[in-house]
Enzyme design. Structure first.
Site, PDB file in Angstrom:
ATOM      1  CG  ASP B  31      -2.055  -0.852   0.978  1.00 30.33           C
ATOM      2  OD1 ASP B  31      -2.062  -1.396   0.242  1.00 30.33           O
ATOM      3  OD2 ASP B  31      -2.921  -0.906   2.090  1.00 30.33           O
ATOM      4  CE  LYS B  88      -6.965  -1.076  -0.191  1.00 29.97           C
ATOM      5  NZ  LYS B  88      -6.976  -2.682  -0.208  1.00 29.97           N
ATOM      6  N   GLY B 160      -5.132  -2.956   8.680  1.00 29.43           N
ATOM      7  CA  GLY B 160      -4.764  -1.898   9.706  1.00 29.43           C
ATOM      8  C   GLY B 160      -4.481  -1.930  11.072  1.00 29.43           C
ATOM      9  NE  ARG B 172      -3.289 -22.512  11.131  1.00 30.41           N
ATOM     10  CZ  ARG B 172      -2.259 -23.494  10.870  1.00 30.41           C
ATOM     11  NH1 ARG B 172      -2.605 -24.704  10.119  1.00 30.41           N
ATOM     12  NH2 ARG B 172      -1.100 -23.342  11.382  1.00 30.41           N
ATOM     13  N   GLY B 221      -2.742  -7.448   8.123  1.00 34.97           N
ATOM     14  CA  GLY B 221      -2.255  -7.641   9.725  1.00 34.97           C
ATOM     15  C   GLY B 221      -0.708  -8.023   9.538  1.00 34.97           C
ATOM     16  N   GLY B 242      -0.182  -3.642   3.722  1.00 36.67           N
ATOM     17  CA  GLY B 242      -0.745  -2.438   4.010  1.00 36.67           C
ATOM     18  C   GLY B 242       0.132  -1.512   4.918  1.00 36.67           C
ATOM     19  CB  SER B 243      -1.008  -0.348   8.051  1.00 41.44           C
ATOM     20  OG  SER B 243      -2.354  -0.169   7.632  1.00 41.44           O
TER      21      SER B 243
END
Lengths: 192, 301
Positions: B31, B88, B160, B172, B221, B242-243
């Protein structure tokens, strides 16, 4: 049995490994320089040429591949792999092997929405010329090639499969379709 | 040598769409919110960037409605890098998707990270020339999105947060369901399709092949090289971050480390070196302590 390495840093290396198995050779995923010692030929897959080139540079694969090429290892690159083999890349200083005397232009057909399939004729690979469905994805264009480079297939007047000694390059993805004649040709190149 | 007219090319086929997803395997999609971040990502070896106005951690912090990014911002990133640029759109917002296609983005993420525009329906993705990626929490959701035309799936995780537990759970869950399908006799597949809420033909295909018909990446995550390698060892074919990169102390170093970790995901000696001295990761939010209304992953129908 011929052992063909597939450089497995990034890209569609799994599809190449499958294609290699389908033509009766053993596929070995390669990430470390010493893994090149056991193989007759190496495939650099499609993916992002900047990412693959950077990782080759960081982890000693550029030098190691050059050394093995000097010993006679065969090399086949598709799309990003073909870019990394080219001596000249227009408007780019990215890391590359630079072993094929040709010039390429990255993303020459446009962005992803311009990616396409087309039927092309391949000559000099099997006993007879044959047609394959070629899948071009954000594909490069070979804008110039030295006279000693043999053109095995062309599309819209530009080479799309070329060979020079034990080096083979395609700007499209023969690993994504069911006709594996080009892989068969490479395996034969690698063991002769 | 064959010569074809320009018009005889078949553009944007299912094979070129899924083909680009194949090319993105084994790498990291990052990102980025501006040109500078896009260059840092590309220089680190990111294989693609996701252009958006705020990373998910900031979307959480800001609250309000999160929408498609300004075309000006997307275009500036397209000019800054040569690697594929994704963007997005909101769930069900097919006009945002039309705009992104007109901009020539390489992949559209119909994303739960933005505020949904439709609380019942997703975009008909077959209708577009540009390929789509969609999130999922389980196999039924993955197959519904593929049925709508998604050329790539990513498990959602909890965007995030910097907490990888949801990403692990979702991956999983998908793989468990695939293994279960493989063990079922054929006469049970129709009822299974009904219970999964998934198209029957896709259920039959997955039962036969043991994998999704499109590449399956992981998102939501990932904050460390070890997190990224964990997802790949668990079977993710590439990783979205992302973050995790630009909310850390040293984004350039961490970006490169995450790229290296995905390349050497199965090599603990290399991973130890790769993880060395990276500075602090994003601080993050433990998802176990989150309120249900703060969870993003539940968006998607």
């Amino acid at each position: 049995m011929a052992v063909i390495g597939v450089l497995a840093f990034q890209g569609d290396f799994a599809r190449h490994a499958e294609a290699v198995s389908r033509v009766g050779a053993e596929a070995l995923l390669v990430r470390r320089p010493e893994e090149l010692d056991a193989i007759d030929g190496l495939i650099i897959p499609g993916g992002e040429s900047t990412t693959i080139g950077m990782l080759m540079d960081r982890f000693g694969l550029m030098e190691a591949v050059h050394a093995r090429l000097a010993e006679g290892m065969a090399l086949f690159g598709t799309c990003a792999g073909a870019i990394l083999m080219a001596r000249d890349i227009e408007n780019s200083t990215q890391p590359r092997l630079g072993v094929l005397p040709m010039t390429v232009r990255r993303n020459a057909y446009g962005r992803q929405i311009e990616s396409f399939e087309a039927s092309i004729r391949v000559d000099g690979v099997a006993s007879e010329p044959f047609d394959v469905t070629a899948v071009f994805i954000r594909a490069p264009l070979i804008t110039a090639a030295a006279p000693e480079v043999t053109v095995l297939a062309a599309f819209e007047s530009s080479p799309v499969v070329v060979q020079h000694g034990r080096l083979l390059a395609a700007t499209f993805h023969p690993e994504l379709t069911e006709n594996f004649a080009i892989h068969r040709h490479f395996v034969a190149m690698a063991v002769t | 040598m064959s010569e074809l007219l320009w018009s005889q090319r078949q553009k944007s086929t299912w094979r070129t769409k899924v083909g680009l997803a194949e090319m993105l395997k084994g790498g990291v999609i990052m990102d980025v919110v501006d040109e500078e971040q896009a260059r840092i990502a590309a220089d680190a070896g990111a294989q693609a960037v996701m252009a958006l106005e705020r990373v998910p951690a900031d979307i959480r912090a800001a609250g309000g409605v999160a929408r498609m990014s300004d075309p000006k911002m997307i275009e500036s990133i397209q000019k800054a890098v040569t690697i594929p640029v994704m963007a997005k759109c909101r769930i069900g917002h097919f006009v945002e998707a039309q705009i992104l296609q007109a901009l020539g983005v390489d992949f559209i993420d119909e994303s739960e990270v933005l505020t949904p525009a439709d609380d019942r329906f997703h975009v008909d993705k077959h209708d577009f020339r540009v390929p789509f990626v969609c999130g999922c929490r389980d196999l039924g959701e993955a197959l519904r999105r593929i049925g709508e035309g998604a050329a790539m799936i990513r498990t959602k995780g909890e965007a995030g947060t910097g907490d990888v537990v949801e990403a692990v759970r979702h991956l999983r869950t998908v793989h468990d369901a695939i293994r279960r399908l493989q063990s079922l006799p054929k006469e049970e597949l129709m009822t299974e399709a009904k219970e999964l809420g998934a198209p029957y033909d896709l259920v039959v295909e997955v039962a036969q092949t043991g994998k999704l018909p499109v590449p399956n990446f992981s998102a939501g995550g990932v904050a460390t090289p070890a997190d990224a390698a964990l997802m790949v060892q668990l079977g993710a074919e590439a990783v979205f971050v992302g973050s995790g990169i630009f909310k850390s102390d040293d984004p350039a170093k961490r970006a490169r480390a995450v790229v290296d970790a995905v390349a050497y995901y199965n090599d603990p000696d290399k991973l130890a070196k790769i993880s060395y001295d990276l500075g602090a990761p994003m601080s993050g939010i433990s998802t176990a302590a989150m309120h249900d209304q703060d969870r993003i992953a539940v968006r998607g129908w």
